[in-house]
Design an enzyme around this catalytic site. Structure first.
Site, PDB file in Angstrom:
ATOM      1  N   LEU A  93       0.961  -0.996   0.096  1.00  0.00           N
ATOM      2  CA  LEU A  93      -0.071   0.060  -0.092  1.00  0.00           C
ATOM      3  C   LEU A  93       1.006   1.264  -0.016  1.00  0.00           C
ATOM      4  CD1 LEU A  93      -2.872  -1.006   2.670  1.00  0.00           C
ATOM      5  CD2 LEU A  93      -2.885  -0.905   0.193  1.00  0.00           C
ATOM      6  N   ASP A  94       0.436   2.433  -0.555  1.00  0.00           N
ATOM      7  CA  ASP A  94       1.329   3.562  -0.446  1.00  0.00           C
ATOM      8  C   ASP A  94       1.395   3.852   0.584  1.00  0.00           C
ATOM      9  OD1 ASP A  94       1.051   3.501  -3.378  1.00  0.00           O
ATOM     10  OD2 ASP A  94      -0.567   4.752  -3.511  1.00  0.00           O
ATOM     11  N   GLN A  95       2.475   4.770   1.211  1.00  0.00           N
ATOM     12  CA  GLN A  95       2.651   5.312   2.638  1.00  0.00           C
ATOM     13  C   GLN A  95       1.261   6.174   3.116  1.00  0.00           C
ATOM     14  OE1 GLN A  95       3.064   8.279   3.859  1.00  0.00           O
ATOM     15  NE2 GLN A  95       3.028   9.565   1.963  1.00  0.00           N
TER      16      GLN A  95
ATOM     17  N   LYS B  18      -5.399   5.293  -7.474  1.00  0.00           N
ATOM     18  CA  LYS B  18      -5.171   6.794  -7.572  1.00  0.00           C
ATOM     19  C   LYS B  18      -5.244   6.973  -9.240  1.00  0.00           C
ATOM     20  CE  LYS B  18      -2.693   7.372  -3.602  1.00  0.00           C
ATOM     21  NZ  LYS B  18      -1.443   7.418  -2.731  1.00  0.00           N
TER      22      LYS B  18
END
Ligand code: URA
Length: 239
Positions: A104-106, A190
Site C-alpha cells: 500500500l502507498d505510504q 489513484k
C-alpha cells in the site's frame, strides 16, 4: 514433530541458535508456566505454546497476519521517507521473515496481509489470480455518474495495454466510493480515479479476497489469521 527448544525458538523468530540458547539459559523462556532452562528439551510442535519474557506464543509453522496500516508508513523493509510497517510488528515476526502481500502507498490506510508463506504471497499477488481488493476512496471532487460508469467500463492507464476496470463501484456519498479492483498495479486506484478526471484524497483498503478488516480494529493494530482458508478461494484469470 518433536523438536528441541532451541530449534523451536529459532523457527519462531527468536534469533540465531546461540541467541535462542542464551534466552533459555537466562531463564527467559517458560513452557506450561515453568521456566525451562534446557535448550535441548524436546517438545511436540503441534499445539505447543511457550512464553518468552512472560509473553505467550503459540507455535506456528507459518504465520498469517492482518494489519490495519496507518498513514505515514512504508511497506518496505528499507523505508526511505517514513517508518516501515514492519516496525508495527513484534520483532520475532519480522525476524522469521514475514512479508507484506503486495503493498500500500505510504498515505493509504487499511488492510495489509503479511505472511512468511511464500506460496501464499505468490498466489495472492499473481496477476492471473484476480484477487478482489476493496477500497473506500475519498475523492477531492464530487463523483458523478459518468465517472462511476467510466471506472466500471475501464480506463486507459499509461503503460497498460488493456483498459483497466473496477469490478464493482458503489457511491457511498458524493465524495466517497467503494471500489473493487482485481489487479495490484502501482498506484492503481489513484491512477484510475485520475483517469476519470477526479483525484484521490483518501484511500483505505477494507478487504482482500474473502477477508474484511474488522471494523473496530484500530489503525496500527495487527491480528493473527489462523489459516489462509478464511481468505476465500481464488479463481484463475484465463482470458
Ligand atoms: N491503489 C493506490 O493507488 N494506492 C494504494 O496504496 C493501493 C491501491
Amino acid at each position: 514433530m518433536r523438536v528441541d527448544l532451541e530449534r523451536l525458538l529459532r523457527s519462531q523468530g527468536f534469533g540465531s541458535r546461540a541467541e535462542c540458547r542464551a534466552l533459555v539459559a537466562r531463564g527467559r523462556v517458560a513452557v506450561d508456566g515453568q521456566v525451562c532452562e534446557d535448550s535441548g528439551a524436546q517438545f511436540e510442535t503441534e499445539g505447543f505454546s511457550f512464553a518468552v519474557d512472560n509473553v505467550v506464543w503459540n507455535y506456528r509453522k507459518l504465520v498469517y497476519l492482518a494489519l490495519n496500516k496507518p498513514a505515514g508508513y512504508e511497506c518496505s523493509r528499507r523505508p526511505v521517507h517514513h517508518p516501515s510497517v514492519y516496525s508495527l510488528l513484534p520483532p520475532p515476526l519480522v525476524m522469521r521473515g514475514v512479508q507484506a502481500v503486495g503493498r500500500l502507498d505510504q498515505d493509504t490506510t487499511g488492510l495489509l496481509l503479511l505472511t512468511d508463506d511464500g506460496s501464499f504471497i505468490h498466489r495472492y499477488t499473481s496477476p492471473r489470480k484476480l484477487v478482489p481488493k476493496i477500497y473506500e476512496v475519498i475523492t477531492r471532487h464530487p463523483i458523478d455518474e459518468a465517472q462511476r460508469a467510466a471506472l466500471l467500463g475501464g480506463v486507459e492507464l499509461h503503460g497498460e495495454s488493456k483498459l483497466v476496470a473496477a469490478t464493482a463501484c458503489t457511491l457511498l456519498n458524493e465524495r466517497k466510493l467503494c471500489l473493487t479492483v482485481t489487479q495490484g498495479k502501482y498506484h492503481l486506484v489513484k491512477r484510475m480515479v485520475a483517469a476519470v478526471g477526479n483525484r484521490v484524497a483518501g484511500l483505505h483498503r477494507i478487504a482482500i479476497g474473502g477477508f474484511s478488516l474488522p471494523v473496530a480494529m484500530p489503525l496500527g493494530q495487527w491480528m493473527w489469521l489462523e489459516s489462509p482458508s478464511g481468505l476465500g478461494d481464488l479463481r484463475d484469470d484465463f482470458d
